[in-house]
Each structure stands twice: as structure tokens, then as C-alpha cells.
Design an enzyme around this catalytic site. Structure first.
Site, PDB file in Angstrom:
ATOM      1  N   CYS A 113       0.906  -1.398   0.028  1.00 52.62           N
ATOM      2  CA  CYS A 113       0.073   0.067   0.302  1.00 52.62           C
ATOM      3  C   CYS A 113       0.805   1.343   0.074  1.00 52.62           C
ATOM      4  CB  CYS A 113      -0.967  -0.053   1.445  1.00 52.62           C
ATOM      5  SG  CYS A 113      -2.110  -1.415   1.163  1.00 52.62           S
ATOM      6  N   HIS A 249      -3.682   7.284   2.289  1.00 49.46           N
ATOM      7  CA  HIS A 249      -3.924   5.993   1.893  1.00 49.46           C
ATOM      8  C   HIS A 249      -5.254   5.861   2.276  1.00 49.46           C
ATOM      9  CE1 HIS A 249      -3.935   1.794   0.879  1.00 49.46           C
ATOM     10  NE2 HIS A 249      -3.612   1.233   2.050  1.00 49.46           N
ATOM     11  N   ASN A 279      -9.877  -0.221  -0.556  1.00 54.55           N
ATOM     12  CA  ASN A 279      -8.471  -0.066  -0.348  1.00 54.55           C
ATOM     13  C   ASN A 279      -7.638  -0.739  -1.630  1.00 54.55           C
ATOM     14  OD1 ASN A 279      -5.738  -0.545   0.014  1.00 54.55           O
ATOM     15  ND2 ASN A 279      -6.222  -1.381   2.192  1.00 54.55           N
TER      16      ASN A 279
END
Ligand code: UT7
Length: 322
Positions: A113, A249, A279
Site C-alpha cells: 500500500c 492511503h 482499499n
């Protein structure tokens, strides 16, 4: 002294949308639980024949167009991805071929990520040292391929997509500073425990999936992102009020809110796409950036803080003047 500056942004989402209601039919979950615990309402999922490079290409083309840069001017390509099309060539090389670019360095970065933040930091260093003048940096994922769709603890969280920026050499910043960290000691909290040289049989059988101890990852993410915000401000002698936009994020709205509280930023100054995208791992920061640039929220001259946390653990930030 060269700086790098974002000349243009782009993004792309696959057409198929998977809502919380759809997930209710697949696992023991509810729309209410997912919204309350994560802030996610829906996510986009790549078609069976759609690859990471298929998502990266339109995102990259849009970024080139926004930057008014011809593909021939690109002298560095970096793709951040956890879900490359093939073992090799890298997705960056596959993208290079699609864009009809020849000869410049092209490689993938893998920091899950945090991948896009890592890739921007690498490209920024290439430009600062004069090794590149015009870099294409992409975060792209078909993360849905490494999700166990029968596991309610992870399947409700992730989505697919791509975001891209063109970074150009500039006399003025641009990117002010980048901060990268990793600590491999936390491998067991978040991982896909199989790959090419270990557990390849699992990959072939379609059983190599993301495992996460969500609660522990959540706590680490909140503390670590708080620290990286402090580190970034301190390194540049800035106050919290100097940041115009936080582009975090997009893992969980509660993690985003905690970081915003730490910065004493009202949520109106935080770009939130987790509700729409879920996500998307390495794609989440550039996707959010592109959304807020294109809808006119982010204006030239504003100060942006991008931050991310992910598997590894890896974490990092990019402070820039847009
Ligand atoms: O991008 C990389 C970094 N990743 C992250 O930052 C993700 C971090 N973690 C999280 O976002 C959160 O931990 C989750 C959203 C994954 C989970 O939220 P939580 O508030 O930490 O829940 P929990 O894991 O503590 O579980 C609470 C309860 C459990 O039930 P019991 O044991 O209390 O009866 C779970 O079994 O919620 C249950 N649960 C669910 N219920 C309905 C877990 N997943 C679900 C679900 N639907 N999808």
C-alpha cells in the site's frame, strides 16, 4: 538544483462495481458493519481478463494528457504494484511497450500500500540528481486476485484501480521532501504467504491470498501515520496549519480520521475516496490525488501531504507544492 513537480495526474477504475449489498450475498457481513467499521460503500473489481497493466495504461495516458507531455518525452517509468501481470517482464516494461516508449529505464516497485509513495520518492531522486527529467509514476493493482472472497475479514476491504502522475524537472519545488520507512518484523500481521519461490503450488491452485490481523494492523497504522506526519513537518520546519490538503492511503475511514485529528485538519481538507474505491493498495493515493485535482479541489501552489502505510510493514510520506 533540480526539483520534481507534478505536471499532470490521471486515474482509471475498472467498470464492474461491487457494493456492500453484493458482499452480503457472498459472506456473513452487512452493509452497516462495513460502513461503520471501514467507511467503504463500494469498490471496483477488474474483469477476469483485465490485468494490472490494462488499468495502468489508461491512467498513464490521462496523466500524460493532463501534463501535456508526449510519451516520447518520458525518460523513466516506475509502476508500484503488488499484483503484477506476470513474473516478468515487469508491469513497467509492459506499460512501456503499450505506450510505444523505447530505451528509458522501466521497473516495478513493491511496497504494497506504500508502493506509490516509494515510487514517487525514487522518481524524485532520479530527477533531483539529473538522471531523469520526465518520469511516469503509476500505482496500479488488481488486488482482487489476491483476496480470499470467502474471508469476511479481508474481502470487504479491497478494490482494483490505477492512478498515475507525470513528474517533470523544475527549478521550483514541486516535491519538497519524501520520507520512507519499513520494518520487516511485522510480516506475520499482513501478508500473502506464498509466491514464486515459496508456495508456488498454492498460487497455481488459486489459494495464495491476503492474510491480515486487522485489529493489530489498525493500531500500528494509526500510531505510525501519526509519527510520519510529525517527522515530515519537523524535517521542513512546518506547522500543521501549513498543510492545505491531506491525501492519505485509503484503507479505513477511521484511520484517515485519526491522522486528520493528529494534524488538526478538518475533514473538508482531507481527500477521501475510500467510500467509493475501498482499499486499492498502491493505487489508492494517486487515485485520490487525481479525483481531487480533476474536481477542482486541489489548486496549483497548494501544499499537499501524501502518506501511506501497508504490508511489510512499509510506510512513508511525500510533502509537495502542487
Ligand atoms: O492497507 C494496509 C493496511 N490495512 C489496514 O490499515 C487495515 C486495518 N484494519 C482495519 O481496517 C480493521 O481492523 C478492520 C476493518 C479490518 C476490522 O475492523 P475492527 O473494528 O478492527 O474489527 P475486529 O477485527 O476487531 O472485529 C470485530 C468483530 C469480530 O467479531 P467478534 O469477535 O467481536 O464477535 C469480527 O469477527 O467484527 C467481526 N467482523 C465482521 N463482522 C461483519 C470482522 N469482519 C467482519 C465483516 N462483517 N466483514
Amino acid at each position: 538544483m533540480n526539483y520534481s513537480r507534478i505536471a499532470g495526474t490521471g486515474s482509471y477504475l475498472p467498470a464492474k462495481v461491487l457494493t456492500n449489498r453484493d458482499l452480503e450475498k457472498m459472506v456473513d457481513t452487512s452493509d452497516q458493519w462495513i460502513r461503520e467499521r471501514t467507511g467503504i460503500e463500494k469498490r471496483h473489481i477488474a474483469a477476469a481478463d483485465e490485468t494490472t497493466c490494462d488499468l495502468a495504461e489508461p491512467a498513464a495516458r490521462r496523466a500524460l494528457q493532463a501534463a501535456k507531455v508526449d510519451s516520447g518525452e518520458i525518460d523513466l517509468i516506475i509502476v508500484a504494484t503488488t499484483t503484477p501481470d506476470q513474473v516478468f517482464p515487469s508491469t513497467a516494461c509492459l506499460l512501456q511497450q503499450r505506450l510505444d516508449i523505447h530505451g528509458c529505464p522501466a521497473f516495478d516497485v513493491q511496497a504494497v500500500c506504500t508502493g506509490f509513495v516509494y515510487a514517487v520518492a525514487v522518481a524524485d531522486n532520479f530527477i533531483r540528481t539529473g538522471s531523469a527529467r520526465c518520469a511516469l509514476v503509476v500505482g496500479a493493482e488488481t488486488f482482487s486476485r489476491i483476496v480470499d472472497w470467502s474471508d469476511r475479514g479481508t474481502s470487504v476491504l479491497f478494490g482494483d484501480g490505477a492512478g498515475a502522475v507525470v513528474l517533470k524537472a523544475s527549478k521550483e519545488p514541486g516535491i519538497i521532501s519524501t520520507h520512507l520507512h519499513a520494518d520487516g518484523a511485522y510480516e506475520s500481521l499482513l501478508r500473502v504467504p506464498a509466491g514464486v519461490s515459496k508456495g508456488y503450488d498454492l498460487v497455481q491452485e488459486g489459494g495464495a491470498y491476503t492474510e491480515m490481523r486487522g485489529n493489530e494492523v489498525f493500531r500500528m497504522a494509526v500510531t505510525t501515520l501519526g509519527r510520519i506526519v510529525d517527522e515530515t513537518l519537523q524535517a521542513n520546519g512546518l506547522q500543521k496549519t501549513d498543510i492545505d490538503w491531506l491525501i492519505p492511503h485509503q484503507a479505513n475511514i477511521r484511520i484517515i480520521q485519526a491522522t486528520a485529528r493528529k494534524l488538526r485538519m478538518p475533514m473538508e481538507r482531507v481527500v477521501v475516496t475510500v467510500s467509493e474505491h475501498g482499499n486499492t493498495s498502491a493505487a489508492s493515493v494517486p487515485l485520490a490525488l487525481d479525483v481531487a485535482v480533476r474536481d477542482g479541489r486541489i489548486q496549483r501552489g497548494e501544499t499537499l501531504l501524501m502518506e501511506a502505510f501497508g504490508g511489510g510493514f512499509t510506510w512513508g510520506s511525500v510533502l509537495l507544492k502542487y
